[in-house]
Motif scaffolding. Structure first.
Motif, PDB file in Angstrom:
ATOM      1  N   GLU A  65       0.827  -1.204   0.000  1.00 13.75           N
ATOM      2  CA  GLU A  65       0.000   0.000   0.000  1.00 13.75           C
ATOM      3  C   GLU A  65       0.866   1.261   0.000  1.00 13.75           C
ATOM      4  OE1 GLU A  65      -4.035  -1.537   2.307  1.00 13.75           O
ATOM      5  OE2 GLU A  65      -2.394  -0.680   3.452  1.00 13.75           O
ATOM      6  N   GLN A  66       1.926   1.251   0.770  1.00 16.56           N
ATOM      7  CA  GLN A  66       2.828   2.411   0.807  1.00 16.56           C
ATOM      8  C   GLN A  66       3.502   2.616  -0.545  1.00 16.56           C
ATOM      9  OE1 GLN A  66       5.372   1.336   4.086  1.00 16.56           O
ATOM     10  NE2 GLN A  66       3.998   2.221   5.629  1.00 16.56           N
ATOM     11  N   PHE A  67       3.872   1.517  -1.199  1.00 22.97           N
ATOM     12  CA  PHE A  67       4.491   1.592  -2.525  1.00 22.97           C
ATOM     13  C   PHE A  67       3.519   2.206  -3.537  1.00 22.97           C
ATOM     14  CE2 PHE A  67       4.754  -0.517  -6.697  1.00 22.97           C
ATOM     15  CZ  PHE A  67       5.994  -0.068  -7.122  1.00 22.97           C
ATOM     16  N   LEU A  68       2.280   1.733  -3.541  1.00 20.50           N
ATOM     17  CA  LEU A  68       1.290   2.243  -4.488  1.00 20.50           C
ATOM     18  C   LEU A  68       0.967   3.711  -4.218  1.00 20.50           C
ATOM     19  CD1 LEU A  68      -1.118  -0.833  -4.597  1.00 20.50           C
ATOM     20  CD2 LEU A  68       0.440  -0.080  -6.394  1.00 20.50           C
ATOM     21  N   GLU A  69       0.899   4.094  -2.960  1.00 19.79           N
ATOM     22  CA  GLU A  69       0.635   5.494  -2.618  1.00 19.79           C
ATOM     23  C   GLU A  69       1.782   6.384  -3.098  1.00 19.79           C
ATOM     24  OE1 GLU A  69      -1.334   8.709  -1.468  1.00 19.79           O
ATOM     25  OE2 GLU A  69      -2.169   6.701  -1.204  1.00 19.79           O
ATOM     26  N   LYS A  70       2.995   5.926  -2.938  1.00 19.74           N
ATOM     27  CA  LYS A  70       4.171   6.697  -3.356  1.00 19.74           C
ATOM     28  C   LYS A  70       4.235   6.846  -4.877  1.00 19.74           C
ATOM     29  CE  LYS A  70       9.227   6.719  -2.974  1.00 19.74           C
ATOM     30  NZ  LYS A  70      10.418   5.982  -2.450  1.00 19.74           N
ATOM     31  N   LYS A  71       3.761   5.812  -5.599  1.00 20.81           N
ATOM     32  CA  LYS A  71       3.855   5.798  -7.060  1.00 20.81           C
ATOM     33  C   LYS A  71       2.570   6.283  -7.748  1.00 20.81           C
ATOM     34  CE  LYS A  71       7.981   3.957  -7.492  1.00 20.81           C
ATOM     35  NZ  LYS A  71       9.095   4.623  -8.221  1.00 20.81           N
ATOM     36  N   LYS A  72       1.656   6.832  -6.977  1.00 19.28           N
ATOM     37  CA  LYS A  72       0.359   7.216  -7.525  1.00 19.28           C
ATOM     38  C   LYS A  72       0.482   8.124  -8.744  1.00 19.28           C
ATOM     39  CE  LYS A  72      -3.934   7.422  -4.969  1.00 19.28           C
ATOM     40  NZ  LYS A  72      -4.788   8.159  -4.022  1.00 19.28           N
ATOM     41  N   ALA A  73       1.248   9.176  -8.634  1.00 12.95           N
ATOM     42  CA  ALA A  73       1.371  10.133  -9.733  1.00 12.95           C
ATOM     43  C   ALA A  73       2.155   9.543 -10.901  1.00 12.95           C
ATOM     44  CB  ALA A  73       2.040  11.410  -9.233  1.00 12.95           C
ATOM     45  N   ALA A  74       3.287   8.907 -10.609  1.00 11.58           N
ATOM     46  CA  ALA A  74       4.148   8.382 -11.668  1.00 11.58           C
ATOM     47  C   ALA A  74       3.472   7.296 -12.481  1.00 11.58           C
ATOM     48  CB  ALA A  74       5.441   7.850 -11.052  1.00 11.58           C
ATOM     49  N   LEU A  75       2.640   6.472 -11.831  1.00 10.31           N
ATOM     50  CA  LEU A  75       1.989   5.359 -12.521  1.00 10.31           C
ATOM     51  C   LEU A  75       0.536   5.650 -12.873  1.00 10.31           C
ATOM     52  CD1 LEU A  75       3.447   2.395 -10.418  1.00 10.31           C
ATOM     53  CD2 LEU A  75       4.185   3.186 -12.678  1.00 10.31           C
ATOM     54  N   HIS A  76       0.112   6.892 -12.687  1.00 13.71           N
ATOM     55  CA  HIS A  76      -1.248   7.327 -13.058  1.00 13.71           C
ATOM     56  C   HIS A  76      -2.326   6.506 -12.348  1.00 13.71           C
ATOM     57  CE1 HIS A  76       0.683   9.666 -16.237  1.00 13.71           C
ATOM     58  NE2 HIS A  76       1.335   8.563 -16.577  1.00 13.71           N
ATOM     59  N   ILE A  77      -2.166   6.315 -11.044  1.00  8.25           N
ATOM     60  CA  ILE A  77      -3.111   5.525 -10.259  1.00  8.25           C
ATOM     61  C   ILE A  77      -4.201   6.428  -9.693  1.00  8.25           C
ATOM     62  CG2 ILE A  77      -3.388   4.078  -8.204  1.00  8.25           C
ATOM     63  CD1 ILE A  77      -0.483   3.158  -8.623  1.00  8.25           C
ATOM     64  N   ALA A  78      -5.443   6.061  -9.947  1.00  9.70           N
ATOM     65  CA  ALA A  78      -6.566   6.820  -9.397  1.00  9.70           C
ATOM     66  C   ALA A  78      -6.914   6.324  -7.994  1.00  9.70           C
ATOM     67  CB  ALA A  78      -7.788   6.704 -10.312  1.00  9.70           C
ATOM     68  N   GLN A  79      -6.988   5.007  -7.821  1.00 10.76           N
ATOM     69  CA  GLN A  79      -7.264   4.420  -6.522  1.00 10.76           C
ATOM     70  C   GLN A  79      -6.758   2.991  -6.504  1.00 10.76           C
ATOM     71  OE1 GLN A  79     -11.563   4.270  -5.897  1.00 10.76           O
ATOM     72  NE2 GLN A  79     -11.909   4.320  -8.091  1.00 10.76           N
ATOM     73  N   PHE A  80      -6.605   2.442  -5.303  1.00  5.91           N
ATOM     74  CA  PHE A  80      -6.085   1.077  -5.182  1.00  5.91           C
ATOM     75  C   PHE A  80      -6.554   0.464  -3.872  1.00  5.91           C
ATOM     76  CE2 PHE A  80      -2.921   3.849  -3.215  1.00  5.91           C
ATOM     77  CZ  PHE A  80      -2.705   3.223  -2.004  1.00  5.91           C
ATOM     78  N   GLY A  81      -6.397  -0.852  -3.779  1.00 10.45           N
ATOM     79  CA  GLY A  81      -6.739  -1.564  -2.558  1.00 10.45           C
ATOM     80  C   GLY A  81      -6.004  -2.890  -2.528  1.00 10.45           C
ATOM     81  N   VAL A  82      -5.603  -3.321  -1.334  1.00  8.39           N
ATOM     82  CA  VAL A  82      -4.916  -4.601  -1.166  1.00  8.39           C
ATOM     83  C   VAL A  82      -5.698  -5.409  -0.146  1.00  8.39           C
ATOM     84  CG1 VAL A  82      -2.757  -5.759  -0.560  1.00  8.39           C
ATOM     85  CG2 VAL A  82      -2.698  -3.478  -1.602  1.00  8.39           C
ATOM     86  N   ALA A  83      -6.281  -6.521  -0.596  1.00 11.28           N
ATOM     87  CA  ALA A  83      -7.080  -7.340   0.309  1.00 11.28           C
ATOM     88  C   ALA A  83      -7.393  -8.661  -0.357  1.00 11.28           C
ATOM     89  CB  ALA A  83      -8.379  -6.631   0.680  1.00 11.28           C
ATOM     90  N   GLY A  84      -7.731  -9.644   0.457  1.00  6.28           N
ATOM     91  CA  GLY A  84      -8.178 -10.925  -0.071  1.00  6.28           C
ATOM     92  C   GLY A  84      -7.154 -11.603  -0.964  1.00  6.28           C
ATOM     93  N   ILE A  85      -7.511 -11.767  -2.232  1.00  5.15           N
ATOM     94  CA  ILE A  85      -6.683 -12.554  -3.145  1.00  5.15           C
ATOM     95  C   ILE A  85      -5.559 -11.763  -3.800  1.00  5.15           C
ATOM     96  CG2 ILE A  85      -8.533 -14.191  -3.652  1.00  5.15           C
ATOM     97  CD1 ILE A  85      -9.013 -12.613  -6.247  1.00  5.15           C
ATOM     98  N   GLY A  86      -5.414 -10.502  -3.497  1.00  2.35           N
ATOM     99  CA  GLY A  86      -4.343  -9.731  -4.110  1.00  2.35           C
ATOM    100  C   GLY A  86      -4.581  -8.246  -4.039  1.00  2.35           C
ATOM    101  N   LEU A  87      -4.194  -7.547  -5.081  1.00  2.00           N
ATOM    102  CA  LEU A  87      -4.358  -6.090  -5.086  1.00  2.00           C
ATOM    103  C   LEU A  87      -5.093  -5.650  -6.338  1.00  2.00           C
ATOM    104  CD1 LEU A  87      -1.951  -4.614  -7.099  1.00  2.00           C
ATOM    105  CD2 LEU A  87      -0.583  -5.829  -5.428  1.00  2.00           C
ATOM    106  N   MET A  88      -5.873  -4.591  -6.183  1.00  2.00           N
ATOM    107  CA  MET A  88      -6.644  -4.026  -7.282  1.00  2.00           C
ATOM    108  C   MET A  88      -6.245  -2.569  -7.458  1.00  2.00           C
ATOM    109  SD  MET A  88     -10.425  -5.641  -6.625  1.00  2.00           S
ATOM    110  CE  MET A  88     -10.659  -7.411  -6.557  1.00  2.00           C
ATOM    111  N   VAL A  89      -6.029  -2.178  -8.701  1.00  2.00           N
ATOM    112  CA  VAL A  89      -5.584  -0.824  -9.013  1.00  2.00           C
ATOM    113  C   VAL A  89      -6.437  -0.267 -10.141  1.00  2.00           C
ATOM    114  CG1 VAL A  89      -3.633   0.642  -9.639  1.00  2.00           C
ATOM    115  CG2 VAL A  89      -3.232  -1.478  -8.390  1.00  2.00           C
ATOM    116  N   SER A  90      -6.914   0.947  -9.943  1.00  2.00           N
ATOM    117  CA  SER A  90      -7.656   1.641 -10.993  1.00  2.00           C
ATOM    118  C   SER A  90      -6.768   2.737 -11.566  1.00  2.00           C
ATOM    119  CB  SER A  90      -8.945   2.242 -10.423  1.00  2.00           C
ATOM    120  OG  SER A  90      -9.594   3.021 -11.395  1.00  2.00           O
TER     121      SER A  90
END
Length: 309
Positions: A59-84
């Motif tokens: 989660e910290q990695f995805l938050e840090k890379k939000k702008a560089a990787l054009h991430i709108a939202q994300f979540g990590v739970a259950g069977i893996g991670l989901m990124v929009s």
């Protein structure tokens, strides 16, 4: 620049195409891509992995890379991670995002396509192809059965939950009142009150649920019919008040309204409002039907956890 959309992305990585998406193994991890223009979100990338205790780090990695990787939202739970991601139709961004995410998962030692995402242990001859919430992957037979039981228990709990119709109706009334306020205010400001209808319908649906009402056909009918009828009545009431407030006009309020109707500009404005009311009402009712179907499907164990044919 040459177009690089979902079809080109699917072919480039030898993934399996399906309606509005694709799936397969990417850089050692099973992935699923759902893409629909106009959807909410338009694109959802799922990387199946056993995150385990690494969830916070990911989660910290995805938050840090939000702008560089054009991430709108994300979540990590259950069977893996989901990124929009914000793709804008260009799946090169999806490639960059998946490359970065899968590289991070490998660095953290998260098990990939050769492991069961439920327990993290290597897959064996008992592995089955399955879907959970539409996402395809492989898991142990026992883990699949456990996931099905868990979903069935959740479905049973939802079915046993009390349907607080009275409290829900009170919530519907509050949501409708808010929509009526939108109708009146937009009429006073712009002479256009049709926006109150979708506001009333959607707020009524939301408030009904917030007050304990279950997603039923009764809720859908109540949260559609009452707000639509009352917002239209509020608009007509605004027309009557507008007519009665004219000090220069003579006769009854209905006579004044009839006189105003003879004026082309006034008549056109009213017809446009009524047409918009009808269109917004139809769209709102269809959306409530969609919300009802989606709410019910959240607890359908047979649909949520199933074997792949």
């Amino acid at each position: 620049m040459k177009k690089y959309g979902l079809r080109e992305f699917t072919a480039a990585h030898a993934l399996t195409a399906e309606k509005h998406g694709c799936y397969g193994v990417y850089n050692g991890y099973r992935i699923h891509v759902r893409y629909r223009f106009g959807g909410n979100p338009a694109c959802l990338l799922t990387v199946v992995a056993d995150a385990g205790e690494k969830k916070k780090i990911i989660e910290q990695f995805l938050e840090k890379k939000k702008a560089a990787l054009h991430i709108a939202q994300f979540g990590v739970a259950g069977i893996g991670l989901m990124v929009s991601p914000r793709l804008r139709g260009d799946f090169r961004r999806a490639e960059a995002l998946l490359a970065a995410v899968t590289a991070k998962l490998k660095k953290l030692g998260c098990a990939g396509a050769d492991a069961c995402p439920y327990c993290g242990r290597p897959l064996d001859e008992s592995a089955v192809d399955m879907r959970e919430s539409g996402i395809p992957f492989r898991a142990h037979e026992a883990c699949f059965a456990a996931a099905r039981r868990s979903m069935a228990e959740r479905e049973a709990r939802e079915a046993a939950r009390a349907d607080k119709k009275l409290a829900g109706t009170a919530g519907m009334a509050l949501g409708t009142l808010a929509g009526l306020a939108v109708t009146v205010l937009t009429f006073l400001w712009f002479g256009f009150g049709a926006l109150g209808t979708p506001a009333a319908v959607l707020l009524a649906w939301w408030m009904y649920g917030k007050c304990g009402g279950k997603p039923t056909a009764f809720r859908a009918a109540l949260c559609s019919a009452v707000p639509v009828a009352l917002t239209f009545a509020a608009y007509f009431g605004c027309l009557l008040l507008e007519a009665s407030a004219d000090p220069a006009a003579a006769g009854s309020v209905f006579a004044r309204l009839a006189e105003s109707w003879r004026q082309p500009a006034y008549r056109t404005a009213v017809i446009v409002n009524i047409a918009c009311f009808a269109a917004f009402a139809a769209a709102s009712v269809l959306w409530v039907c969609h919300l009802l179907r989606r709410a019910r499907s959240k607890f359908d164990a047979e649909r949520l956890v199933q074997r792949m044919e």
